[in-house]
Design an enzyme around this catalytic site. Structure first.
Site, PDB file in Angstrom:
ATOM      1  N   LYS A   1       0.879  -1.182   0.133  1.00 28.44           N
ATOM      2  CA  LYS A   1       0.039  -0.448  -0.216  1.00 28.44           C
ATOM      3  C   LYS A   1       0.637   1.608  -0.006  1.00 28.44           C
ATOM      4  O   LYS A   1       0.638   2.129   0.444  1.00 28.44           O
ATOM      5  CB  LYS A   1      -0.902  -0.188   1.400  1.00 28.44           C
ATOM      6  CG  LYS A   1      -1.710  -1.210   1.284  1.00 28.44           C
ATOM      7  CD  LYS A   1      -1.962  -2.021   0.277  1.00 28.44           C
ATOM      8  CE  LYS A   1      -3.521  -1.024  -0.453  1.00 28.44           C
ATOM      9  NZ  LYS A   1      -3.371  -1.668  -2.068  1.00 28.44           N
TER      10      LYS A   1
ATOM     11  N   HIS B   1       7.205  -6.660  -2.375  1.00 21.44           N
ATOM     12  CA  HIS B   1       6.911  -6.440  -0.430  1.00 21.44           C
ATOM     13  C   HIS B   1       7.696  -7.400   0.334  1.00 21.44           C
ATOM     14  O   HIS B   1       7.961  -6.624   1.837  1.00 21.44           O
ATOM     15  CB  HIS B   1       6.061  -6.990  -0.376  1.00 21.44           C
ATOM     16  CG  HIS B   1       4.760  -6.532  -0.739  1.00 21.44           C
ATOM     17  ND1 HIS B   1       4.606  -4.571  -1.717  1.00 21.44           N
ATOM     18  CD2 HIS B   1       3.463  -6.117  -1.164  1.00 21.44           C
ATOM     19  CE1 HIS B   1       3.396  -4.587  -2.276  1.00 21.44           C
ATOM     20  NE2 HIS B   1       2.543  -5.250  -2.055  1.00 21.44           N
TER      21      HIS B   1
ATOM     22  N   SER C   1      -5.041   2.625   4.141  1.00 24.13           N
ATOM     23  CA  SER C   1      -5.009   2.197   2.953  1.00 24.13           C
ATOM     24  C   SER C   1      -5.044   0.569   2.880  1.00 24.13           C
ATOM     25  O   SER C   1      -5.952  -0.236   2.459  1.00 24.13           O
ATOM     26  CB  SER C   1      -3.829   2.111   2.031  1.00 24.13           C
ATOM     27  OG  SER C   1      -4.626   1.813   0.720  1.00 24.13           O
TER      28      SER C   1
END
Ligand code: PPS
Length: 292
Positions: A50, A105, A135
């Protein structure tokens, strides 16, 4: 068979201090990925979830196509610019043709070790963690592979403890920042992209070693604004199957602003977050933009 029966079993599990999801990530493939060979023209965009990943996927794909949107429309963004840790891509890391573009990530210690010899390039994009938290909370209602939070307080506990896909935001950014000198890395923030997208795109272009003229840069900017990405099904992942993302419950392109956390955190939750932030980040020189 109903949609629910077809749904794979998505569970959050620990892999070397990082949190991954069963059925989309595999500890065995991640283990092999660490030893995968890295080439000088490999480029990884690394983010905590995010923080602007799909925005960067769009920007990088457009830079590669010199601003030509049609060149980036023939394939799904996730095929041109896949998450390296997803099992199907981790498995095929060695056979993917160069130049390879990936996003990830993963924490610094789980990406291929060759990156630590400054082979390949990394762009790390961070975002202020209150907006990341907000988010991510909304994303958990939309993404079927993530557990639906009981309420915001429950999600806040999990986020602070790092009991979410991607693990601890604090560990992620601290790890990448403290090991930055081992990598050929450019640090960017979501907020600088919001404030001056063109300058950020020029910076990325230079770091990547691409040569675009002013009109081409303007085209990259135009096609990567929030408004234009939101109406571009390729850029906003409308084509992902419902088993993964329930398009009736949300969107990748939600608000795209700085400071939406103010609409979600209560005063008490905000004070708690500030206290945790102070404890975990006081010795980290990175500065964050919390409001526009
Ligand atoms: S993920 O699931 O980790 O890949 O999500 P990620 O892409 O990192 O983050 C999604 C948030 O990025 C916002 N976004 C943008 N903001 C501004 N401009 C553009 N062009 C843009 N593209 C994506 C997106 O709206 C999500 O943030 P929120 O706050 O939820 O709106």
């Amino acid at each position: 068979m109903t949609e629910i029966e077809q749904m794979p079993d998505f569970r959050l599990i620990d892999h070397k201090g990082y949190k991954i999801i069963t059925n989309i990530h595999s500890p065995e493939e991640l283990e092999k990925l660490e030893d995968g060979e890295v080439y000088d023209d490999d480029l990884f965009v690394v983010t905590y979830p995010k923080s602007g990943t799909i925005w960067m996927q769009q920007i990088m794909t457009l830079i590669d196509a010199k601003g030509d949107l049609s060149a980036s429309q023939s394939k799904l963004t996730s095929e041109c610019f896949p998450w390296v840790e997803l099992t199907e891509f981790a498995k095929n890391f060695a056979s993917r043709p160069s130049p390879r573009l990936y996003c990830s990530h993963l924490p610094w210690y789980l990406l291929p070790k060759g990156l630590r010899q400054k082979k390949g390039k990394i762009i790390y994009v961070s975002r202020n963690p209150k907006d990341v938290l907000t988010s991510y909370y909304h994303f958990h209602f939309f993404a079927n592979m993530l557990e639906t939070p009981k309420d915001f307080e429950d999600f806040l506990d999990k986020f602070i403890d790092g009991r979410v896909n991607g693990g601890s935001w604090f560990d992620h950014i601290r790890g990448w920042y403290s090991h930055k000198d081992e990598f050929n890395i450019l640090f960017l923030t979501y907020e600088e992209l919001i404030k001056d997208l063109k300058t950020a795109i020029v910076k990325i272009t230079k770091f990547w070693g691409k040569d675009l003229d002013d009109q081409q840069v303007n085209n990259v900017v135009y096609h990567s604004t929030f408004r234009n990405m939101k109406t571009n099904p390729k850029a906003n992942y409308e084509e992902i199957p419902k088993t993964m993302l329930d398009q009736d419950k949300g969107s990748f392109m939600r608000k795209g602003v700085i400071g939406d956390w103010k609409n979600t955190l209560t005063v008490a939750q905000n004070e708690r977050f500030d206290q945790v932030f102070e404890e975990k980040m006081s010795d980290c020189p990175l500065k964050f933009v919390w409001n526009m």
